[in-house]
Design a protein around this motif. Structure first.
Motif, PDB file in Angstrom:
ATOM      1  N   GLY A  64      28.975 -70.647   1.372  1.00  0.00           N
ATOM      2  CA  GLY A  64      29.680 -71.922   1.229  1.00  0.00           C
ATOM      3  C   GLY A  64      30.787 -72.080   2.257  1.00  0.00           C
ATOM      4  N   LEU A  65      31.585 -71.043   2.441  1.00  0.00           N
ATOM      5  CA  LEU A  65      32.682 -71.109   3.410  1.00  0.00           C
ATOM      6  C   LEU A  65      32.163 -71.160   4.846  1.00  0.00           C
ATOM      7  CD1 LEU A  65      35.153 -68.695   1.630  1.00  0.00           C
ATOM      8  CD2 LEU A  65      35.506 -71.154   2.031  1.00  0.00           C
ATOM      9  N   ILE A  81      40.323 -74.265   5.242  1.00  0.00           N
ATOM     10  CA  ILE A  81      39.591 -73.795   4.055  1.00  0.00           C
ATOM     11  C   ILE A  81      38.522 -72.781   4.475  1.00  0.00           C
ATOM     12  CG2 ILE A  81      38.019 -74.468   2.190  1.00  0.00           C
ATOM     13  CD1 ILE A  81      39.472 -77.241   2.272  1.00  0.00           C
ATOM     14  N   GLY A  82      37.723 -73.160   5.460  1.00  0.00           N
ATOM     15  CA  GLY A  82      36.639 -72.276   5.913  1.00  0.00           C
ATOM     16  C   GLY A  82      37.142 -71.015   6.571  1.00  0.00           C
ATOM     17  N   SER A  83      38.076 -71.156   7.507  1.00  0.00           N
ATOM     18  CA  SER A  83      38.517 -69.985   8.273  1.00  0.00           C
ATOM     19  C   SER A  83      39.353 -69.018   7.435  1.00  0.00           C
ATOM     20  CB  SER A  83      39.276 -70.407   9.535  1.00  0.00           C
ATOM     21  OG  SER A  83      40.453 -71.101   9.208  1.00  0.00           O
ATOM     22  N   LEU A  86      37.143 -67.361   4.587  1.00  0.00           N
ATOM     23  CA  LEU A  86      36.332 -66.262   5.124  1.00  0.00           C
ATOM     24  C   LEU A  86      37.200 -65.072   5.507  1.00  0.00           C
ATOM     25  CD1 LEU A  86      33.676 -68.172   7.256  1.00  0.00           C
ATOM     26  CD2 LEU A  86      33.255 -66.753   5.236  1.00  0.00           C
ATOM     27  N   THR A  87      38.381 -65.331   6.033  1.00  0.00           N
ATOM     28  CA  THR A  87      39.289 -64.227   6.376  1.00  0.00           C
ATOM     29  C   THR A  87      39.580 -63.372   5.150  1.00  0.00           C
ATOM     30  OG1 THR A  87      40.295 -65.439   8.214  1.00  0.00           O
ATOM     31  CG2 THR A  87      41.597 -63.659   7.249  1.00  0.00           C
ATOM     32  N   ASN A 117      38.469 -65.899  13.022  1.00  0.00           N
ATOM     33  CA  ASN A 117      38.919 -66.870  12.026  1.00  0.00           C
ATOM     34  C   ASN A 117      40.412 -67.144  12.124  1.00  0.00           C
ATOM     35  OD1 ASN A 117      36.800 -67.965  10.290  1.00  0.00           O
ATOM     36  ND2 ASN A 117      36.367 -65.830   9.819  1.00  0.00           N
ATOM     37  N   LEU A 118      41.186 -66.133  12.423  1.00  0.00           N
ATOM     38  CA  LEU A 118      42.629 -66.351  12.568  1.00  0.00           C
ATOM     39  C   LEU A 118      42.940 -67.175  13.816  1.00  0.00           C
ATOM     40  CD1 LEU A 118      44.062 -62.923  11.349  1.00  0.00           C
ATOM     41  CD2 LEU A 118      44.041 -65.130  10.142  1.00  0.00           C
TER      42      LEU A 118
END
Length: 125
Positions: A64-65, A81-83, A86-87, A117-118
């Motif tokens: 989902g992410l 939200i996604g990054s 997932l982090t 992601n960061l």
């Protein structure tokens, strides 16, 4: 668009498609990155002392992410939200590898995707 915008799009595609690959295309294939001597994702969660149900919950969240991260290419508001989601999950992956005393290299993909992601999150602020 600046060059950095294109780099962020590339990072989103790399992270998003890689997560989808692991969870949707290769969950039953052995890789050198799996925890312990696990051959599948479900076996890997057993190595960590986690249930099959929890594996499915984490898989649902990661897929989902990853989709949210990919959607954030078009809908910028979804980026954090996604990054960051997932982090957090990838940090959990590293903790599990450490818990079972895996060789350090097995945590490398999670670490690399955390860094990506960061970077994505930082550039979206």
């Amino acid at each position: 668009m600046d060059v950095i915008d294109y780099i962020i799009i590339v990072l989103k595609v790399i992270v998003g498609l890689s997560i989808l690959n692991v969870w949707l295309i290769q969950p039953k294939k052995p890789t050198k990155w799996r925890g312990g001597n696990a051959k599948t994702i479900v076996e890997e969660f057993k190595v960590y002392g986690l249930s099959k149900s929890f594996c499915y919950v984490i898989g649902f969240l990661k897929v989902g992410l990853a989709l949210i991260l990919l959607a954030s290419i078009q809908f910028e508001a979804l980026t954090l939200i996604g990054s960051l989601g997932l982090t957090g999950l990838l940090l959990g992956s590293i903790i599990m590898h450490i818990k079972v005393k895996d060789e350090l290299y097995k945590s490398f993909p999670a670490f690399l995707f955390i860094v990506m992601n960061l970077i994505i999150a930082f550039e979206s602020i």
